[in-house]
Design an enzyme around this catalytic site. Structure first.
Site, PDB file in Angstrom:
ATOM      1  N   HIS A  58     -15.175  -9.851   1.051  1.00 37.97           N
ATOM      2  CA  HIS A  58     -14.422 -10.537   1.320  1.00 37.97           C
ATOM      3  C   HIS A  58     -15.031 -12.147   1.002  1.00 37.97           C
ATOM      4  O   HIS A  58     -13.685 -12.126   0.001  1.00 37.97           O
ATOM      5  CB  HIS A  58     -14.631 -10.891   3.216  1.00 37.97           C
ATOM      6  CG  HIS A  58     -13.761 -11.545   3.218  1.00 37.97           C
ATOM      7  ND1 HIS A  58     -14.075 -12.728   3.944  1.00 37.97           N
ATOM      8  CD2 HIS A  58     -12.517 -11.558   3.676  1.00 37.97           C
ATOM      9  CE1 HIS A  58     -12.761 -13.617   4.648  1.00 37.97           C
ATOM     10  NE2 HIS A  58     -11.834 -12.836   4.780  1.00 37.97           N
TER      11      HIS A  58
ATOM     12  N   MET B 199      -5.973  -7.503   8.248  1.00 40.56           N
ATOM     13  CA  MET B 199      -5.511  -6.563   9.431  1.00 40.56           C
ATOM     14  C   MET B 199      -6.244  -5.413   9.640  1.00 40.56           C
ATOM     15  O   MET B 199      -7.599  -5.371   8.958  1.00 40.56           O
ATOM     16  CB  MET B 199      -3.942  -6.044   8.946  1.00 40.56           C
ATOM     17  CG  MET B 199      -2.844  -7.244   9.252  1.00 40.56           C
ATOM     18  SD  MET B 199      -1.357  -6.490   8.947  1.00 40.56           S
ATOM     19  CE  MET B 199      -1.553  -6.246   7.308  1.00 40.56           C
TER      20      MET B 199
ATOM     21  N   LYS C 179       0.346  -1.077  -0.141  1.00 40.50           N
ATOM     22  CA  LYS C 179       0.374  -0.387   0.011  1.00 40.50           C
ATOM     23  C   LYS C 179       1.022   1.663  -0.182  1.00 40.50           C
ATOM     24  O   LYS C 179       0.744   1.878  -0.687  1.00 40.50           O
ATOM     25  CB  LYS C 179      -0.722  -0.294   1.842  1.00 40.50           C
ATOM     26  CG  LYS C 179      -2.008   1.009   1.195  1.00 40.50           C
ATOM     27  CD  LYS C 179      -3.288   1.338   2.377  1.00 40.50           C
ATOM     28  CE  LYS C 179      -3.439  -0.506   2.661  1.00 40.50           C
ATOM     29  NZ  LYS C 179      -4.545  -1.010   3.667  1.00 40.50           N
TER      30      LYS C 179
ATOM     31  N   ARG D 107      -3.344  -1.584  -6.443  1.00 38.97           N
ATOM     32  CA  ARG D 107      -1.975  -3.001  -6.500  1.00 38.97           C
ATOM     33  C   ARG D 107      -2.515  -3.830  -7.751  1.00 38.97           C
ATOM     34  O   ARG D 107      -3.076  -4.089  -8.194  1.00 38.97           O
ATOM     35  CB  ARG D 107      -2.071  -3.823  -5.189  1.00 38.97           C
ATOM     36  CG  ARG D 107      -3.641  -3.926  -4.644  1.00 38.97           C
ATOM     37  CD  ARG D 107      -3.562  -4.582  -2.952  1.00 38.97           C
ATOM     38  NE  ARG D 107      -5.096  -4.611  -3.310  1.00 38.97           N
ATOM     39  CZ  ARG D 107      -6.075  -5.278  -2.490  1.00 38.97           C
ATOM     40  NH1 ARG D 107      -5.441  -4.476  -0.745  1.00 38.97           N
ATOM     41  NH2 ARG D 107      -7.287  -5.515  -2.043  1.00 38.97           N
TER      42      ARG D 107
ATOM     43  N   ARG E 137      -3.510   2.619   8.688  1.00 36.36           N
ATOM     44  CA  ARG E 137      -4.083   1.929   7.620  1.00 36.36           C
ATOM     45  C   ARG E 137      -2.608   0.681   7.903  1.00 36.36           C
ATOM     46  O   ARG E 137      -1.674   1.072   7.042  1.00 36.36           O
ATOM     47  CB  ARG E 137      -3.844   2.158   5.839  1.00 36.36           C
ATOM     48  CG  ARG E 137      -4.195   3.321   5.864  1.00 36.36           C
ATOM     49  CD  ARG E 137      -4.904   4.349   4.349  1.00 36.36           C
ATOM     50  NE  ARG E 137      -5.349   2.814   3.918  1.00 36.36           N
ATOM     51  CZ  ARG E 137      -5.580   3.363   2.241  1.00 36.36           C
ATOM     52  NH1 ARG E 137      -4.823   4.304   1.389  1.00 36.36           N
ATOM     53  NH2 ARG E 137      -5.568   2.608   1.612  1.00 36.36           N
TER      54      ARG E 137
END
Ligand code: ADP
Ligand code: MG
Ligand code: MG
Length: 923
Positions: free
Chosen positions: A479, A128, A47, A361, A117
């Site tokens: 998710h 996380m 990130k 990403r 973050r």
């Protein structure tokens, strides 16, 4: 994305190797310039490096700074304390950020709010923690209201902050907050959070503060500096939470690399209807199709999209709602894809119609999508074939070989409901409603489908073992969808018609009630769910290989074949297969194996009608009887070898002489005892009783305390030379016959379990003598090689001597691992998991080679062997031959080929190419 941890065998296994420490610990980004860039993932996490790179590229990224992964390591090394020098460096960066943002942390006039973050080198979706709107307190929230003239927004932000901070930092379970939130909604009779006005949100804030007081025994921290330190440490702590650790175990990510912490100025998607937030992909991550893909929510903050609180809208609709922001988003993301030369997964927020990029990403994708995207990117000339090879995780190719439903069967069954097709593939199994049950049931040998209202990161272990995942809520980026795709599991999400009663362990849909244990099936490509067990059919690729489907009719086959043929051009090592019988050899050849690295002759002994002959051979108490039985086996073995050679079309075939302890061919002692007792009672035929008694006696004679270390391998050939003779004769006769038919095969005869050169010398003399006789009798001369399997440590340690006799080595890394660790392969399951939990071993050494120990023995064998015989042919035929990270190691060691099981051959072809492109022999 399906990419795993780095395949850098040398580095990975030495997890204790400290990272080189740099003096700088905090990296700023903002106003068009960043300290970091895309190459700094180790230090900044994915990130942080993405935010830096986007900032440098002039994209609209809110300013901020990244606290490096080294600080995480320091945090753990120093008992959860951050040295004051680093604290000062962070403070300097806060000042810098305040300047860039034109706002101040804790100010009542113009408060700076930030997000804190998490972000490790490898993305771990949702594993996380992240905290938004940090910096708010009772005064700052009023300041925010005054400045924005938007009290609803200010208090919406505050309640979000208290909940996230309360949950992540103070570890107060979410339900406590949700309970209060629902209470306020009910009292005002509204359904959606966006319908709550300022007064209602003020009440939510008050109630939340009450929850914090009650649950943590202290009032909500008001000092933004304290808030920041606490949040930072909580993010570091989240690196070690159980779900993150489980995730790393599954994806083979080392624990020691740590997470970075990104502190970034907030931008607000929740200021009203001209704001929003969303996530997307530059291409469809389920199918690979070239289409803009994603979702957004109006008047919301980031976490709402993934959490499934409101159903997000498809990203295409943003074009109507906010055309300018949409156009800019398309331009930026297209540019990012070109820049990174890969599909991007991005996050954005629109504040009052202004677009901000918050993350980019490479997108996780299914194996299917990976192949489609890689071949498309080459066709679009965005990448070269070599780049494309590196874009596909070899492991994910096995998804393309997995079976689908038989279309005729499928059509016959009515569709119970449809959901969003999040990850393609056919799933059929028994319904379970919890991750723990999924694990328990699969341990009992059942196949299960995990059905949940929505999955949460804690479900990861259950998702991993299920055939498929089905949820009632959530969108294509929820998710369940993200993780399902990454695991290559068929997944359907947002099947809204399902009424799931997780407590009652059942769901209802369209008049049916489906209980735990009932069978369902679904197609992750179409989104259809059916209440039945449906038979499956081989994948398209297998159909083409089997000749039942025309290659021209299968797009995915052609892409698969294209990618692998690029791989074949880039690799140095050969890829062979472990195959014992002609039909397996055919499959292996079709999958691209050019040669057999291990043909286990004893598997032929189990063929139909053969076991009695083999047993007669074993039972013989004199050589003459044994030879008579062997004479019967000879033509059968010859036929098998003939078939295998033929199937491999003249490529190399390594045949191993008999290896397992002989008792494996005899009935079990206990069973025989029962038989004998039964016959004695029933006064049955005395001949039968006599035979069984003799058999029992022989079984008792052959009994060994430790058969794996007993009378097996070369030891059998030495005690019963006539077995080696028969096998040699069968091999050479088959080869001679093929030569006469015009196929020039070069058999490689391999003696197993050699630890001493004299063992091999003994057997080689037999092979050479019998080969000579056989060729003479056939009236033809052929070439053949005699070599050995290196699987006993002594064989490797004296490889210079062994190579005086051996013309080739094949590393038998299964036995070599067993004998190097002293772990019995058959018993290791009892303690391996505990070893992994305790970090004594990172990985199962039988699945992925132990580089430091077993690997070093292999290296020694290679070095000593080549010293004696520079042209020594070297291969590996253990399970590791199909494991990508082990293949990288074998590339470095300089082996000539790897040999994998037939279905792993495509994986090995791609992995060998990636290895050749990324490491050098001798590295
Ligand atoms: P994850 O890795 O779980 O996606 P993130 O750190 O990316 O966690 O953040 C969670 C959500 O919060 C994302 O939707 C992200 O876009 C949003 N977010 C993070 N930082 C900011 C910020 N500075 N302003 C607005 N939204 C943010
Ligand atoms: Mg994110
Ligand atoms: Mg062995």
């Amino acid at each position: 994305m399906v990419k795993k941890a780095p395949k850098r065998p040398g580095l990975k296994s030495r997890s204790a190797t400290p990272k080189p420490k740099s003096r700088k610990h905090v990296y700023f980004f903002g106003s068009g310039k960043a300290d970091g860039n895309r190459t700094m993932k180790d230090l900044l996490g994915g990130k942080g490096s993405g935010l830096a790179e986007m900032t440098n590229a002039g994209l609209p990224v809110p300013p901020g700074f990244t606290i490096s992964t080294e600080v995480c390591t320091i945090y753990y090394e120093r008992d959860s304390k951050i040295p004051s020098a680093i604290d000062r460096e962070i403070e300097e960066n806060v000042r810098k950020l305040e300047k860039a943002a034109g706002a101040e942390l804790g100010s009542t006039e113009n408060p700076l709010l930030v997000s804190v973050r998490s972000g490790a080198k490898f993305s771990m979706p949702g594993m996380m923690d992240t905290i938004l709107n940090l910096g708010l307190n009772d005064q700052a929230v009023e300041g925010l209201k005054r400045r924005t003239k938007n009290g609803r927004f200010a208090f919406d932000s505050y309640r979000r902050f208290i909940q996230m901070f309360g949950n992540v930092v103070l570890e107060i379970p979410k339900d406590n907050f949700e309970h209060e939130f629902d209470g306020v909604k009910k009292a005002r009779n509204v359904k959606l959070d966006t319908e709550l006005d300022e007064a209602a949100l003020r009440e939510v804030v008050d109630r939340y503060k009450g929850v914090v007081q009650k649950r943590s025994g202290r009032s909500f921290p008001q000092n933004p500096g304290d808030q920041l330190k606490m949040a930072r440490d909580a993010v570091f702590r989240s690196w070690m939470n159980p779900r993150a650790r489980e995730y790393r175990r599954i994806y083979d990510i080392p624990d020691h690399i740590g997470t970075a912490v990104n502190v970034q100025m907030m931008v607000f998607g929740n200021t009203g209807d001209r704001s929003g937030t969303g996530v997307g992909f530059t291409r469809n991550p389920a199918t690979g199709a070239k289409e803009f893909y994603g979702e957004f929510l109006i008047n919301a903050q980031g976490e709402d999209v993934v959490a499934g609180i409101r159903t997000p809208q498809p990203i295409r609709e943003l074009e109507q709602v906010m055309p300018k922001a949409y156009k800019q988003l398309r331009e930026i993301t297209t540019r990012l894809e070109k820049h990174y030369k890969d599909v991007q997964d991005f996050e954005f927020t629109i504040q009052d119609e202004r677009l901000y990029m918050l993350q980019t990403r490479s997108g996780k994708r299914t194996g299917f999508a990976a192949v489609v995207i890689a071949t498309d990117l080459v066709a679009e000339r965005l990448v070269t074939p070599k780049d494309a090879i590196l874009l596909v995780d070899p492991e994910s190719l096995s998804q393309l070989l997995a079976p689908g439903f038989d279309p005729d069967e499928w059509k016959k069954i009515p569709t119970a409901t449809k959901g969003l097709p999040a990850s393609p593939g056919a799933a059929s199994g028994q319904v379970v409603f919890s991750a723990d049950h999924a694990v328990q049931w699969t341990q009992q040998g059942k196949t299960v489908i995990l059905v949940r209202r929505e999955t949460v990161p804690d479900d990861i272990h259950g998702m991993f073992v299920s055939q498929g995942i089905l949820t009632a809520t959530g969108g294509m980026t929820s998710h369940a969808a993200v993780v399902g795709r990454q695991m290559g599991k068929p997944s359907i999400v947002g099947a809204g018609a399902l009424e799931i009663d997780e407590q009652g362990k059942l769901f209802r849909v369209g008049g049916h009630t489906v209980k735990e244990g009932d069978y369902i099936s679904f197609d992750g490509l179409s989104g259809e769910v059916k209440i039945a067990q449906v038979a499956s059919k081989p994948s398209e690729i297998l159909q083409v290989l089997a000749g039942t489907l025309d290659a021209r009719k299968s797009d995915i086959y052609r892409r698969f074949d294209q990618l692998l043929s690029w791989a074949d051009k880039s690799r140095r090592m050969g890829v062979r297969a472990n195959a014992d019988l002609p039909d397996q050899a055919e499959i292996a050849y079709a999958f691209g194996a050019r040669g057999i690295g291990l043909c286990r002759t004893e598997h032929m002994f189990f063929g139909e009608g053969r076991i009695p002959i083999v047993q007669r051979m074993i039972l013989a108490d004199n050589e003459a009887d044994r030879r008579r039985a062997l004479d019967e086996l000879l033509p059968l073995q010859r036929e098998d070898f003939y078939g295998v050679f033929k199937a491999m079309k003249g490529t190399a075939v390594t045949i191993r002489t008999i290896d397992p302890p002989l008792h494996e061919f005899l009935p079990k002692r206990e069973e025989l005892m029962v038989e004998v007792a039964r016959l004695e009672m029933s006064n049955g035929s005395s001949k039968e009783l006599e035979d069984k008694r003799r058999l029992l006696q022989r079984v008792e004679q052959l009994h060994e305390f430790n058969p794996m270390l007993g009378h097996r391998g070369v030891r059998l050939g030495i005690t019963y030379p006539e077995i080696t003779e028969m096998q040699t004769r069968a091999i050479i006769q088959a080869a001679c016959r093929l030569h006469k038919e015009g196929l020039k095969v070069v058999p490689e005869i391999m003696i197993p379990l050699v630890g001493h050169v004299k063992e091999l010398r003994d057997q080689k003399a037999i092979v050479d003598r019998v080969a000579e006789e056989t060729m003479k009798a056939a009236g033809i001369r052929i070439k053949y090689l005699v070599g050995t399997m290196i699987e006993v440590p002594r064989g490797a340690l004296t490889a210079d001597q062994v190579a005086e006799e051996a013309q080739f080595f094949s590393f038998g890394t299964n036995d070599l691992t067993q004998l190097t660790f002293g772990f019995s392969r058959d018993d290791v399951g009892k303690f391996l998991r505990i070893y992994q939990d305790k970090k004594i071993l990172d990985k199962d050494p039988f699945a992925s080679i132990d580089i430091d120990g077993v690997g070093s023995i292999v290296e020694t064998g290679v070095r000593l062997g080549r010293r004696t015989r520079p042209d020594l042919k070297l291969g590996i035929c253990g399970e590791h031959g199909g494991d990508p990270s082990s293949i990288h190691f074998f590339e470095k060691v300089g082996l000539d080929y790897v040999s994998a099981s037939p279905y792993r051959v495509p994986v090995a072809r791609l992995a060998a190419a990636q290895a050749a492109l990324s490491v050098k022999v001798g590295d």
